[in-house]
Enzyme design. Structure first.
Site, PDB file in Angstrom:
ATOM      1  N   GLY A 144      38.738  37.627  47.558  1.00 38.69           N
ATOM      2  CA  GLY A 144      38.056  36.550  46.851  1.00 38.69           C
ATOM      3  C   GLY A 144      38.877  36.149  45.646  1.00 38.69           C
ATOM      4  O   GLY A 144      39.645  36.950  45.107  1.00 38.69           O
ATOM      5  N   GLN A 158      40.368  32.396  37.461  1.00 36.92           N
ATOM      6  CA  GLN A 158      41.418  33.401  37.587  1.00 36.92           C
ATOM      7  C   GLN A 158      42.806  32.787  37.710  1.00 36.92           C
ATOM      8  O   GLN A 158      43.806  33.486  37.525  1.00 36.92           O
ATOM      9  CB  GLN A 158      41.146  34.307  38.792  1.00 36.92           C
ATOM     10  CG  GLN A 158      39.935  35.189  38.611  1.00 36.92           C
ATOM     11  CD  GLN A 158      39.742  36.070  39.823  1.00 36.92           C
ATOM     12  OE1 GLN A 158      39.117  35.675  40.804  1.00 36.92           O
ATOM     13  NE2 GLN A 158      40.301  37.278  39.771  1.00 36.92           N
ATOM     14  N   CYS A 185      39.385  44.003  40.866  1.00 37.46           N
ATOM     15  CA  CYS A 185      39.540  42.581  40.551  1.00 37.46           C
ATOM     16  C   CYS A 185      41.023  42.278  40.357  1.00 37.46           C
ATOM     17  O   CYS A 185      41.728  43.049  39.701  1.00 37.46           O
ATOM     18  CB  CYS A 185      38.760  42.245  39.277  1.00 37.46           C
ATOM     19  SG  CYS A 185      38.857  40.512  38.780  1.00 37.46           S
ATOM     20  N   LEU A 186      41.469  41.166  40.923  1.00 39.17           N
ATOM     21  CA  LEU A 186      42.879  40.792  40.775  1.00 39.17           C
ATOM     22  C   LEU A 186      43.264  40.528  39.325  1.00 39.17           C
ATOM     23  O   LEU A 186      44.431  40.642  38.965  1.00 39.17           O
ATOM     24  CB  LEU A 186      43.184  39.554  41.631  1.00 39.17           C
ATOM     25  CG  LEU A 186      43.030  39.745  43.146  1.00 39.17           C
ATOM     26  CD1 LEU A 186      43.246  38.421  43.870  1.00 39.17           C
ATOM     27  CD2 LEU A 186      43.981  40.810  43.669  1.00 39.17           C
ATOM     28  N   HIS A 191      30.514  38.854  43.017  1.00 38.97           N
ATOM     29  CA  HIS A 191      31.658  39.139  42.140  1.00 38.97           C
ATOM     30  C   HIS A 191      32.341  37.828  41.733  1.00 38.97           C
ATOM     31  O   HIS A 191      32.631  37.607  40.549  1.00 38.97           O
ATOM     32  CB  HIS A 191      32.634  40.058  42.877  1.00 38.97           C
ATOM     33  CG  HIS A 191      33.873  40.399  42.113  1.00 38.97           C
ATOM     34  ND1 HIS A 191      34.122  41.651  41.624  1.00 38.97           N
ATOM     35  CD2 HIS A 191      34.945  39.634  41.752  1.00 38.97           C
ATOM     36  CE1 HIS A 191      35.306  41.651  40.993  1.00 38.97           C
ATOM     37  NE2 HIS A 191      35.813  40.437  41.071  1.00 38.97           N
ATOM     38  N   GLU A 192      32.594  36.960  42.725  1.00 38.21           N
ATOM     39  CA  GLU A 192      33.277  35.696  42.422  1.00 38.21           C
ATOM     40  C   GLU A 192      32.371  34.754  41.634  1.00 38.21           C
ATOM     41  O   GLU A 192      32.842  34.047  40.736  1.00 38.21           O
ATOM     42  CB  GLU A 192      33.770  35.023  43.714  1.00 38.21           C
ATOM     43  CG  GLU A 192      34.761  35.843  44.515  1.00 38.21           C
ATOM     44  CD  GLU A 192      35.932  36.384  43.707  1.00 38.21           C
ATOM     45  OE1 GLU A 192      36.368  35.717  42.747  1.00 38.21           O
ATOM     46  OE2 GLU A 192      36.414  37.483  44.028  1.00 38.21           O
ATOM     47  N   HIS A 211      32.569  35.268  37.981  1.00 31.20           N
ATOM     48  CA  HIS A 211      33.723  34.641  37.326  1.00 31.20           C
ATOM     49  C   HIS A 211      33.387  33.232  36.832  1.00 31.20           C
ATOM     50  O   HIS A 211      33.882  32.805  35.786  1.00 31.20           O
ATOM     51  CB  HIS A 211      34.918  34.567  38.281  1.00 31.20           C
ATOM     52  CG  HIS A 211      35.713  35.826  38.370  1.00 31.20           C
ATOM     53  ND1 HIS A 211      36.386  36.379  37.302  1.00 31.20           N
ATOM     54  CD2 HIS A 211      35.962  36.660  39.415  1.00 31.20           C
ATOM     55  CE1 HIS A 211      37.015  37.479  37.678  1.00 31.20           C
ATOM     56  NE2 HIS A 211      36.767  37.674  38.953  1.00 31.20           N
TER      57      HIS A 211
END
Length: 196
Positions: free
Chosen positions: A46, A51, A104-105, A146-147, A150
């Protein structure tokens, strides 16, 4: 399509509110394509617009790499991957919750157990601005939540206890200062440059 540098913890863009997308023009189409390529290059499942430095209400998801780990009967309920979510709104969350390890990236090399609702229902628009309604559970529900966080300026570490955040404090500070390595291009706020 292009691979975009992923913003790291500490970059103010990760804490800002996002704005609704009015239409899918060429710029948004390009952003969707770039985000897909960036997510796949980073081996993520994701990726949200903040991000990569954009404040649009947009995230992309592709849980294909996780399907082999799922029970066969639950795979049948997974919509076609990858997916694009524009202007998403979570309209319902289950009372039942489950624990699962998240990463998380934007916060490389940190994985922690996070408790989230097991199922969610959401309204959103797809890449053609068609209205969609979806009820999901399991891993897809988790990735979507999660996304979605953001887009609200939240990170998965915000769901941890103050005790756990205290234990991670030095590592988190190091990431926000750009003292981290990732296998994909990143941009830390302190240096504003790509590293690899």
């Amino acid at each position: 399509m292009a691979i975009l540098p992923i913003r790291l913890l500490g970059d103010p863009v990760l804490r800002q509110q996002t704005r609704a997308i009015e239409s899918v023009d060429n710029e948004i189409k390009q952003l969707i394509g770039d985000m897909m390529e960036t997510m796949h290059n980073a081996a993520g499942v994701g990726l949200a617009a903040p991000q990569v430095g954009y404040l649009e209400q947009l995230f992309v998801v592709d849980i294909s790499p996780l399907l082999d780990e799922m029970p066969e009967d639950s795979r049948d309920n997974i919509p076609k991957q990858p997916m694009v979510f524009i202007n998403p709104e979570i309209t319902w969350e289950s009372e039942e919750e489950e624990e699962f390890e998240e990463g998380c990236l934007s916060i490389p090399d940190i994985r922690e157990i996070v408790v989230r609702p097991e199922s969610v229902e959401l309204n959103y628009q797809d890449e053609n601005m068609q209205e969609q309604k979806l009820t999901v559970d399991g891993i897809l529900a988790r990735v979507i939540q999660h996304e979605f966080d953001h887009l609200e300026g939240l990170l998965f570490t915000d769901h941890l206890s103050s005790f756990r955040r205290g234990i991670l404090k030095r590592k988190l500070e190091g990431i926000s200062q750009g003292k981290t390595e990732a296998t994909y291009p990143v941009q830390s706020y302190s240096r504003h440059q790509k590293t690899s």
